[in-house]
Write a protein that holds these residues in place. Structure first.
Motif, PDB file in Angstrom:
ATOM      1  N   VAL A 284       1.970  14.629  18.152  1.00  0.00           N
ATOM      2  CA  VAL A 284       0.889  13.557  17.642  1.00  0.00           C
ATOM      3  C   VAL A 284      -0.138  14.264  17.308  1.00  0.00           C
ATOM      4  CG1 VAL A 284      -0.484  11.376  18.057  1.00  0.00           C
ATOM      5  CG2 VAL A 284       1.945  11.315  18.873  1.00  0.00           C
ATOM      6  N   LEU A 285      -0.827  14.980  18.154  1.00  0.00           N
ATOM      7  CA  LEU A 285      -2.080  15.671  17.678  1.00  0.00           C
ATOM      8  C   LEU A 285      -1.875  16.427  16.730  1.00  0.00           C
ATOM      9  CD1 LEU A 285      -5.105  15.752  18.187  1.00  0.00           C
ATOM     10  CD2 LEU A 285      -4.779  17.460  19.645  1.00  0.00           C
ATOM     11  N   PRO A 286      -0.764  17.420  16.565  1.00  0.00           N
ATOM     12  CA  PRO A 286      -0.617  18.138  15.213  1.00  0.00           C
ATOM     13  C   PRO A 286      -0.569  17.195  13.837  1.00  0.00           C
ATOM     14  CG  PRO A 286       0.535  19.099  17.322  1.00  0.00           C
ATOM     15  CD  PRO A 286      -0.115  17.814  17.603  1.00  0.00           C
ATOM     16  N   PHE A 287       0.260  16.510  14.360  1.00  0.00           N
ATOM     17  CA  PHE A 287       0.434  15.570  12.997  1.00  0.00           C
ATOM     18  C   PHE A 287      -0.859  14.911  12.284  1.00  0.00           C
ATOM     19  CE2 PHE A 287       0.773  10.741  11.987  1.00  0.00           C
ATOM     20  CZ  PHE A 287       0.879  10.917  10.612  1.00  0.00           C
ATOM     21  N   VAL A 288      -1.816  14.412  13.507  1.00  0.00           N
ATOM     22  CA  VAL A 288      -2.854  13.798  12.934  1.00  0.00           C
ATOM     23  C   VAL A 288      -3.990  14.793  12.476  1.00  0.00           C
ATOM     24  CG1 VAL A 288      -5.168  12.796  13.941  1.00  0.00           C
ATOM     25  CG2 VAL A 288      -2.909  11.783  14.648  1.00  0.00           C
ATOM     26  N   ARG A 289      -3.857  16.125  12.878  1.00  0.00           N
ATOM     27  CA  ARG A 289      -5.048  17.006  12.168  1.00  0.00           C
ATOM     28  C   ARG A 289      -4.051  17.593  10.955  1.00  0.00           C
ATOM     29  NH1 ARG A 289      -9.088  16.763  12.526  1.00  0.00           N
ATOM     30  NH2 ARG A 289      -9.755  18.982  12.143  1.00  0.00           N
ATOM     31  N   ALA A 290      -2.994  17.534  10.987  1.00  0.00           N
ATOM     32  CA  ALA A 290      -2.469  17.896   9.495  1.00  0.00           C
ATOM     33  C   ALA A 290      -2.381  16.951   8.494  1.00  0.00           C
ATOM     34  CB  ALA A 290      -0.833  18.423   9.792  1.00  0.00           C
ATOM     35  N   ALA A 291      -2.447  15.512   8.822  1.00  0.00           N
ATOM     36  CA  ALA A 291      -2.613  14.502   7.893  1.00  0.00           C
ATOM     37  C   ALA A 291      -4.000  14.505   7.501  1.00  0.00           C
ATOM     38  CB  ALA A 291      -2.259  13.475   8.488  1.00  0.00           C
ATOM     39  N   GLU A 292      -5.090  14.734   8.465  1.00  0.00           N
ATOM     40  CA  GLU A 292      -6.378  14.632   8.178  1.00  0.00           C
ATOM     41  C   GLU A 292      -6.981  15.863   7.447  1.00  0.00           C
ATOM     42  OE1 GLU A 292      -8.066  11.855  11.793  1.00  0.00           O
ATOM     43  OE2 GLU A 292      -8.127  14.415  11.916  1.00  0.00           O
ATOM     44  N   GLU A 293      -6.414  16.948   7.555  1.00  0.00           N
ATOM     45  CA  GLU A 293      -6.787  18.163   6.776  1.00  0.00           C
ATOM     46  C   GLU A 293      -5.860  18.377   5.428  1.00  0.00           C
ATOM     47  OE1 GLU A 293      -9.116  19.996   7.534  1.00  0.00           O
ATOM     48  OE2 GLU A 293      -9.583  19.812   9.556  1.00  0.00           O
ATOM     49  N   LYS A 294      -4.842  17.893   5.439  1.00  0.00           N
ATOM     50  CA  LYS A 294      -4.056  17.711   4.270  1.00  0.00           C
ATOM     51  C   LYS A 294      -3.463  19.069   4.188  1.00  0.00           C
ATOM     52  CE  LYS A 294      -5.979  14.073   1.717  1.00  0.00           C
ATOM     53  NZ  LYS A 294      -6.760  13.601   2.544  1.00  0.00           N
ATOM     54  N   SER A 295      -3.245  19.883   5.238  1.00  0.00           N
ATOM     55  CA  SER A 295      -2.888  21.192   5.196  1.00  0.00           C
ATOM     56  C   SER A 295      -2.620  21.586   6.863  1.00  0.00           C
ATOM     57  CB  SER A 295      -3.981  22.140   4.915  1.00  0.00           C
ATOM     58  OG  SER A 295      -3.794  23.498   5.428  1.00  0.00           O
ATOM     59  N   PHE A 296      -1.042  22.321   6.881  1.00  0.00           N
ATOM     60  CA  PHE A 296      -0.755  22.693   8.017  1.00  0.00           C
ATOM     61  C   PHE A 296      -1.625  24.030   8.727  1.00  0.00           C
ATOM     62  CE2 PHE A 296       3.378  20.876   7.040  1.00  0.00           C
ATOM     63  CZ  PHE A 296       3.280  19.885   7.973  1.00  0.00           C
ATOM     64  N   GLY A 297      -2.081  24.773   7.612  1.00  0.00           N
ATOM     65  CA  GLY A 297      -2.753  26.010   8.156  1.00  0.00           C
ATOM     66  C   GLY A 297      -4.426  25.547   8.627  1.00  0.00           C
ATOM     67  N   ARG A 298      -4.942  24.572   7.917  1.00  0.00           N
ATOM     68  CA  ARG A 298      -6.154  24.177   8.487  1.00  0.00           C
ATOM     69  C   ARG A 298      -6.033  23.427   9.724  1.00  0.00           C
ATOM     70  NH1 ARG A 298      -7.109  23.262   2.981  1.00  0.00           N
ATOM     71  NH2 ARG A 298      -6.566  21.039   2.910  1.00  0.00           N
ATOM     72  N   ALA A 299      -4.889  22.555   9.958  1.00  0.00           N
ATOM     73  CA  ALA A 299      -4.710  22.045  11.209  1.00  0.00           C
ATOM     74  C   ALA A 299      -4.539  22.916  12.286  1.00  0.00           C
ATOM     75  CB  ALA A 299      -3.540  20.936  11.158  1.00  0.00           C
ATOM     76  N   ALA A 300      -3.646  23.998  11.997  1.00  0.00           N
ATOM     77  CA  ALA A 300      -3.362  25.113  12.896  1.00  0.00           C
ATOM     78  C   ALA A 300      -4.933  25.853  13.397  1.00  0.00           C
ATOM     79  CB  ALA A 300      -2.640  26.055  12.356  1.00  0.00           C
ATOM     80  N   ALA A 301      -5.424  26.022  12.328  1.00  0.00           N
ATOM     81  CA  ALA A 301      -6.878  26.612  12.765  1.00  0.00           C
ATOM     82  C   ALA A 301      -7.540  25.738  13.528  1.00  0.00           C
ATOM     83  CB  ALA A 301      -7.641  27.124  11.616  1.00  0.00           C
ATOM     84  N   SER A 302      -8.001  24.276  13.479  1.00  0.00           N
ATOM     85  CA  SER A 302      -8.774  23.531  14.166  1.00  0.00           C
ATOM     86  C   SER A 302      -8.166  23.276  15.576  1.00  0.00           C
ATOM     87  CB  SER A 302      -8.860  22.366  13.518  1.00  0.00           C
ATOM     88  OG  SER A 302      -7.414  21.534  13.596  1.00  0.00           O
ATOM     89  N   LEU A 303      -6.883  23.463  15.763  1.00  0.00           N
ATOM     90  CA  LEU A 303      -6.232  23.561  17.008  1.00  0.00           C
ATOM     91  C   LEU A 303      -5.915  24.764  17.819  1.00  0.00           C
ATOM     92  CD1 LEU A 303      -3.421  20.893  16.090  1.00  0.00           C
ATOM     93  CD2 LEU A 303      -5.570  20.265  17.402  1.00  0.00           C
ATOM     94  N   GLY A 304      -6.177  25.838  17.124  1.00  0.00           N
ATOM     95  CA  GLY A 304      -6.125  27.125  17.883  1.00  0.00           C
ATOM     96  C   GLY A 304      -4.714  27.471  17.929  1.00  0.00           C
TER      97      GLY A 304
END
Length: 297
Positions: free
Chosen positions: A11-31
């Protein structure tokens, strides 16, 4: 009834990817790695039996099913975050990361004061997003926003940090060359250095005539989107600038700049720290907001 242990998996990876519109930026924010985020979202889609995100070479976008799921998931994540903050509020010592969004013009005041809170709470660290964009606290997982002007969201918890005034200044060299304006209408005959905000339009200058506050349209040789550069132009003798009082520093005391039209100086926007009701009880947020009050005093 069988209880699913993987209810929140992905759920959290999905939410961050959707908000960032990028898997890379979502990954960076989640570490985590980009591959880990992509794998988690794919597994979530398989479990749900629907496609939540459309992938392209550069960005990801929500499907219709993804839009519905994101809205519900954001609420769930915020509720969990609020529960964690409530527990953190019980702790005596703040620790962890405080995520902050702050405008460019205020960032240096806060960052240069950080040693105070860092020495007081050595287990705290800070993530600053410096931007003039007004971020949504409820959807972007910021702990605190430092904002200027009126608040549009009445559900936020706000604390006043500073009241400001507009100050109109010029270098002595400019005034010697072009003369000193005696009234705001005199600015029509001067080079006025203007600031342009996120709207892309120069900010009107503001004066108080003794009865009411009015906006003046000005013109000149420089339009810039950076407050420090605006002051640099004024110091160099390029023209007159109008800035907020906290930006001046010691320029008036040293004589690098001279205030003009002081009798028409108008009140500027208030500076506030804001957070959500769910996060207001967090020990981290309380400590950081108290620090902000001291930094802007």
């Amino acid at each position: 009834m069988k209880i699913r242990s993987d209810l929140f998996a992905g759920v959290l990876p999905f939410v961050r990817a959707a908000e960032e519109k990028s898997f890379g930026r979502a990954a960076a924010s989640l570490g985590v790695t980009t591959a880990a985020v992509s794998k988690a979202v794919k597994k979530l889609e398989e479990d749900l039996g629907v496609r939540l995100l459309d992938r392209s070479s550069r960005v990801v976008s929500l499907t219709r099913e993804g839009e519905v799921f994101l809205e519900r998931c954001q609420s769930a994540v915020l509720n969990v975050r609020g529960a964690r903050d409530a527990i953190e509020g019980i702790r005596s010592e703040p620790r962890g990361v405080v995520r902050v969004t702050i405008p460019f013009v205020l960032a240096s005041i806060v960052v240069t004061s950080l040693p105070r809170i860092a020495s007081q709470y050595p287990r705290l660290s800070f993530r600053f997003d410096v931007t003039d964009r007004v971020a949504k606290l409820s959807g972007e997982f910021y702990d605190v926003a430092v904002r200027m002007g009126e608040l549009e969201d009445s559900t936020l918890v706000a604390r006043l940090l500073r009241r400001t005034r507009w100050i109109t200044v010029a270098a002595p060299s400019y005034l010697a060359r072009r003369g000193t304006p005696k009234a705001p209408d005199d600015l029509a005959h001067h080079d006025c250095l203007r600031f342009v905000g996120p709207s892309g339009k120069p900010t009107p200058w503001t004066f108080h005539d003794g009865k009411r506050t009015r906006a003046w349209e000005t013109s000149g040789t420089l339009i810039v989107d950076h407050g420090t550069s605006l002051l640099d132009g004024a110091r160099s003798g390029l023209g007159i600038a109008q800035v907020l009082d906290f930006m001046i520093g010691d320029a008036l005391q040293t004589g690098a700049l001279v205030e003009v039209l002081a009798g028409a100086s108008a009140r500027g926007p208030d500076v506030r720290a804001v957070t959500t009701q769910a996060r207001a009880s967090s020990a981290n947020v309380r400590a950081f907001v108290d620090f902000l009050v001291d930094a802007f005093r």
